[in-house]
Design a protein around this motif. Structure first.
Motif, PDB file in Angstrom:
ATOM      1  N   ILE A   1      -7.973 -33.490  46.822  1.00  0.00           N
ATOM      2  CA  ILE A   1      -8.522 -32.113  46.850  1.00  0.00           C
ATOM      3  C   ILE A   1      -7.635 -31.222  47.721  1.00  0.00           C
ATOM      4  O   ILE A   1      -7.296 -30.097  47.346  1.00  0.00           O
ATOM      5  CB  ILE A   1      -9.988 -32.120  47.346  1.00  0.00           C
ATOM      6  CG1 ILE A   1     -10.862 -32.744  46.261  1.00  0.00           C
ATOM      7  CG2 ILE A   1     -10.468 -30.722  47.684  1.00  0.00           C
ATOM      8  CD1 ILE A   1     -12.277 -33.009  46.674  1.00  0.00           C
ATOM      9  N   VAL A   2      -7.214 -31.750  48.874  1.00  0.00           N
ATOM     10  CA  VAL A   2      -6.362 -30.943  49.769  1.00  0.00           C
ATOM     11  C   VAL A   2      -5.036 -30.632  49.053  1.00  0.00           C
ATOM     12  O   VAL A   2      -4.577 -29.484  49.016  1.00  0.00           O
ATOM     13  CB  VAL A   2      -6.123 -31.693  51.108  1.00  0.00           C
ATOM     14  CG1 VAL A   2      -5.069 -30.978  51.932  1.00  0.00           C
ATOM     15  CG2 VAL A   2      -7.424 -31.802  51.874  1.00  0.00           C
ATOM     16  N   ALA A   3      -4.436 -31.677  48.431  1.00  0.00           N
ATOM     17  CA  ALA A   3      -3.147 -31.485  47.749  1.00  0.00           C
ATOM     18  C   ALA A   3      -3.300 -30.479  46.611  1.00  0.00           C
ATOM     19  O   ALA A   3      -2.458 -29.604  46.398  1.00  0.00           O
ATOM     20  CB  ALA A   3      -2.645 -32.822  47.221  1.00  0.00           C
ATOM     21  N   LEU A   4      -4.430 -30.600  45.902  1.00  0.00           N
ATOM     22  CA  LEU A   4      -4.708 -29.713  44.768  1.00  0.00           C
ATOM     23  C   LEU A   4      -4.800 -28.254  45.234  1.00  0.00           C
ATOM     24  O   LEU A   4      -4.208 -27.347  44.646  1.00  0.00           O
ATOM     25  CB  LEU A   4      -6.044 -30.150  44.165  1.00  0.00           C
ATOM     26  CG  LEU A   4      -6.318 -29.776  42.739  1.00  0.00           C
ATOM     27  CD1 LEU A   4      -5.332 -30.477  41.851  1.00  0.00           C
ATOM     28  CD2 LEU A   4      -7.736 -30.210  42.360  1.00  0.00           C
ATOM     29  N   THR A   5      -5.536 -28.053  46.344  1.00  0.00           N
ATOM     30  CA  THR A   5      -5.727 -26.688  46.850  1.00  0.00           C
ATOM     31  C   THR A   5      -4.395 -26.117  47.319  1.00  0.00           C
ATOM     32  O   THR A   5      -4.024 -24.993  46.931  1.00  0.00           O
ATOM     33  CB  THR A   5      -6.740 -26.705  48.014  1.00  0.00           C
ATOM     34  OG1 THR A   5      -7.838 -27.509  47.624  1.00  0.00           O
ATOM     35  CG2 THR A   5      -7.197 -25.333  48.385  1.00  0.00           C
ATOM     36  N   ILE A   6      -3.672 -26.922  48.111  1.00  0.00           N
ATOM     37  CA  ILE A   6      -2.396 -26.414  48.644  1.00  0.00           C
ATOM     38  C   ILE A   6      -1.425 -26.163  47.481  1.00  0.00           C
ATOM     39  O   ILE A   6      -0.775 -25.117  47.411  1.00  0.00           O
ATOM     40  CB  ILE A   6      -1.800 -27.395  49.677  1.00  0.00           C
ATOM     41  CG1 ILE A   6      -2.730 -27.449  50.886  1.00  0.00           C
ATOM     42  CG2 ILE A   6      -0.398 -26.975  50.082  1.00  0.00           C
ATOM     43  CD1 ILE A   6      -2.323 -28.412  51.951  1.00  0.00           C
ATOM     44  N   GLY A   7      -1.376 -27.130  46.545  1.00  0.00           N
ATOM     45  CA  GLY A   7      -0.473 -26.993  45.391  1.00  0.00           C
ATOM     46  C   GLY A   7      -0.783 -25.730  44.600  1.00  0.00           C
ATOM     47  O   GLY A   7       0.113 -24.956  44.248  1.00  0.00           O
ATOM     48  N   THR A   8      -2.069 -25.495  44.349  1.00  0.00           N
ATOM     49  CA  THR A   8      -2.462 -24.312  43.562  1.00  0.00           C
ATOM     50  C   THR A   8      -2.095 -23.025  44.315  1.00  0.00           C
ATOM     51  O   THR A   8      -1.607 -22.069  43.717  1.00  0.00           O
ATOM     52  CB  THR A   8      -3.969 -24.349  43.265  1.00  0.00           C
ATOM     53  OG1 THR A   8      -4.272 -25.603  42.695  1.00  0.00           O
ATOM     54  CG2 THR A   8      -4.382 -23.239  42.334  1.00  0.00           C
ATOM     55  N   LEU A   9      -2.326 -23.042  45.644  1.00  0.00           N
ATOM     56  CA  LEU A   9      -2.006 -21.837  46.426  1.00  0.00           C
ATOM     57  C   LEU A   9      -0.503 -21.561  46.378  1.00  0.00           C
ATOM     58  O   LEU A   9      -0.076 -20.419  46.196  1.00  0.00           O
ATOM     59  CB  LEU A   9      -2.451 -22.016  47.879  1.00  0.00           C
ATOM     60  CG  LEU A   9      -3.964 -21.891  48.106  1.00  0.00           C
ATOM     61  CD1 LEU A   9      -4.312 -22.173  49.555  1.00  0.00           C
ATOM     62  CD2 LEU A   9      -4.439 -20.489  47.711  1.00  0.00           C
ATOM     63  N   ILE A  10       0.296 -22.637  46.489  1.00  0.00           N
ATOM     64  CA  ILE A  10       1.756 -22.447  46.461  1.00  0.00           C
ATOM     65  C   ILE A  10       2.189 -21.914  45.090  1.00  0.00           C
ATOM     66  O   ILE A  10       2.935 -20.939  44.989  1.00  0.00           O
ATOM     67  CB  ILE A  10       2.489 -23.775  46.802  1.00  0.00           C
ATOM     68  CG1 ILE A  10       2.239 -24.125  48.258  1.00  0.00           C
ATOM     69  CG2 ILE A  10       3.976 -23.656  46.525  1.00  0.00           C
ATOM     70  CD1 ILE A  10       2.774 -25.472  48.689  1.00  0.00           C
ATOM     71  N   VAL A  11       1.633 -22.541  44.024  1.00  0.00           N
ATOM     72  CA  VAL A  11       1.995 -22.090  42.669  1.00  0.00           C
ATOM     73  C   VAL A  11       1.559 -20.634  42.479  1.00  0.00           C
ATOM     74  O   VAL A  11       2.291 -19.813  41.926  1.00  0.00           O
ATOM     75  CB  VAL A  11       1.345 -23.002  41.606  1.00  0.00           C
ATOM     76  CG1 VAL A  11       1.472 -22.391  40.218  1.00  0.00           C
ATOM     77  CG2 VAL A  11       1.998 -24.363  41.618  1.00  0.00           C
TER      78      VAL A  11
END
Ligand SMILES: Nc1ncnc2c1ncn2[C@@H]1O[C@H](COP(=O)(O)OP(=O)(O)OP(=O)(O)O)[C@@H](O)[C@H]1O
Ligand SMILES: [Mg+2]
Length: 487
Positions: free
Chosen positions: A179-189
């Motif tokens: 979930i953390v990776a998903l959130t950070i990844g989405t924010l970066i994208v």
């Protein structure tokens, strides 16, 4: 468009693209993480079951090594070794009465009775049973397998227990990381998309800025598209074509309003001039009367112009409704010829009506169109000539051709005579010859009446054949013998 509006629109497009791309990336990553989560859960579950089965096998081997059930509790270390040091594995060996012969420290007797695997059968994965333990709040996994002491002695039961909490905490740890990776990844994208879209939309903003510079004075200057990317070139070209059309209409409108002002000024100056001259000294009653008559003529001219302008404005508004009904055009022509007989007589010309034609038209408007052309024909006829009105029709169209011999319209004037206020020889208007003078609006009215009927008007003129105006209406009636006459 204000700068704020422009900014809001750009932002919204950027936000929309950013949201869409970030949403897609989030969806794909979430799908991948879910897949990995279930794959990991499956793997952990399979490993735990294999551990359970291996422990049962090891304990059965131990059981083969003892001769009496009393020996079972004698050397607990050997039995504990069978769990291969697994923290989450525990076991117990029970005799046929259910008395515990040996049990590891973490063993918790199940709340319900377990089904046993017979001593001669090797346990399989689906022999694992889940029993909820109320104090731990989890479902512990058990396998209960019978065995014989020393391989053929008394029957005892080996129960192996697996505590799944470690397995569950590995899974929840994975879920949290995902979930953390998903959130950070989405924010970066999202941030990258926003930035890239900002760069990508730069040419659009340049185009918008250029469009904002367009004003009525610069309508003729097209947008340059040297730096415009291929995708926006079509838009830029369409915009330039629109500018050219607007420029054309705008120039014509400006020209029209200045012509109009000029045409209104002429009769007013005439009236003022005559009145001022009249007031310079005492006049006789007859002189005043002559001045008043002349002023009335000018007023009539003004009134004619104003009503023509009003008619054109109404005819060109989109809401004009036609009262179409089957109308015999030759009847209108005959009635016009009668009405204009005095004028024709004064000009020394005769009017003839030939043929028949019936069409679905607005009678009042059709009469007005024919009258305007007929008045012109009489005005410009050579004395002693004949003005002919020829009616003809086919199933699709119905036409009236009005022909006269006299003044010839030069080819360069022909395309323009239908423009508002256009006169071939404007000097004749101001020259005081009221027989010839006109506002230059008659044919513009004819053109708009024909356009309202989805018809056409055309003109041809030469010295030998004379001048002919053809008004062609769509017949708009069911085909029949009456609608197919040509005369
Ligand atoms: N039958 C014709 N023969 C020669 N010239 C014509 C004929 N009909 C029209 N014209 C020319 O076309 C011009 C435009 O005609 P139009 O009817 O629009 O204006 P007008 O007759 O001058 O004024 P209005 O009809 O508004 O009183 C006229 O000024 C005239 O020079
Ligand atoms: Mg006219």
């Amino acid at each position: 468009m204000s700068t704020m509006d422009h900014a809001r629109r750009t932002r919204s497009l950027r936000a929309r693209l950013t949201g869409l791309i970030a949403g897609c990336i989030f969806g794909v990553l979430a799908l991948m993480a879910t897949y990995q989560y279930f794959a990991l859960a499956d793997q952990l579950r399979a490993r735990a079951r294999q551990d359970l089965l291996a422990t049962v096998a090891a304990l059965r081997t131990e059981l083969n090594g003892v001769t009496t059930k009393q020996q079972i509790g004698a050397d607990p270390r050997r039995w504990y070794d069978a769990t291969h040091g697994h923290q989450n594995l525990d076991f117990a060996v029970l005799d046929a009465n259910g008395t515990t012969l040996i049990a590891s420290r973490g063993y918790l007797a199940p709340a319900t009775s377990l089904s046993h695997v017979a001593h001669q059968r090797v346990p399989r994965e689906n022999d694992v049973q889940k029993v909820r333990n109320a104090s731990l709040g989890v479902r512990l996994r058990y396998i209960a397998a019978d065995g014989l002491v020393g391989g053929r002695g008394e029957r005892v039961t080996i129960v192996v227990q697996l505590d799944p909490r470690e397995q569950l905490s590995v899974l929840s740890g994975f879920a949290l990381t995902a979930i953390v990776a998903l959130t950070i990844g989405t924010l970066i994208v999202g941030a990258m998309t926003y930035w890239l879209v900002t760069i990508g939309l730069r040419p659009l903003r340049t185009l918008t800025r250029a469009a904002e510079q367009v004003s009525s004075e610069r309508l003729g200057a097209p947008l340059t598209d040297d730096d415009t990317p291929a995708e926006l070139k079509d838009l830029s070209h369409a915009f330039n074509r629109m500018l050219a059309r607007l420029n054309d209409s705008f120039t014509r409108l400006s020209q029209f309003s200045s012509d109009l002002a000029h045409d209104f000024r002429t009769p007013i100056s005439n009236m003022m001039g005559e009145a001022q001259v009249a007031l310079t000294r005492e006049r006789t009653a007859a002189e005043y009367k002559a001045i008043l008559i002349s002023n009335i003529e000018e007023c009539e001219r003004l009134s004619h112009m104003i009503s023509s302008m009003l008619f054109l404005a109404r005819a060109e508004s989109a809401h004009t409704e036609l009262r179409k009904e089957a109308t015999a055009l030759e009847a209108i022509a005959v009635s016009l010829a009668e009405d204009m007989a005095p004028m024709a007589e004064e000009a020394g010309v005769a009017i003839e009506v030939v043929g028949q034609a019936t069409a679905a038209v607005d009678g009042v408007l059709a009469r007005r169109a024919l009258a305007n052309v007929l008045v012109n024909a009489i005005r410009h006829s050579r004395p002693g000539s004949v003005v002919s009105m020829r009616c003809a029709s086919s199933p699709e169209w119905t036409e009236v051709g009005i022909r006269n011999v006299g003044d010839v319209i030069a080819p360069e004037h022909l395309p323009r005579i239908f423009d508002r206020l256009y006169r071939v020889d404007p000097s004749r208007h101001t020259g005081g010859d009221s027989r010839v003078g006109g506002a230059g609006l008659g044919l513009a009215i004819v053109k708009s009446i024909m356009a309202l009927h989805a018809g056409t008007v055309s003109a041809s003129s030469d010295a030998v054949a004379g001048t002919t105006f053809v008004l062609r209406f769509p017949t708009g009636m069911p085909p029949g013998p009456a609608g197919n006459s040509r005369c």
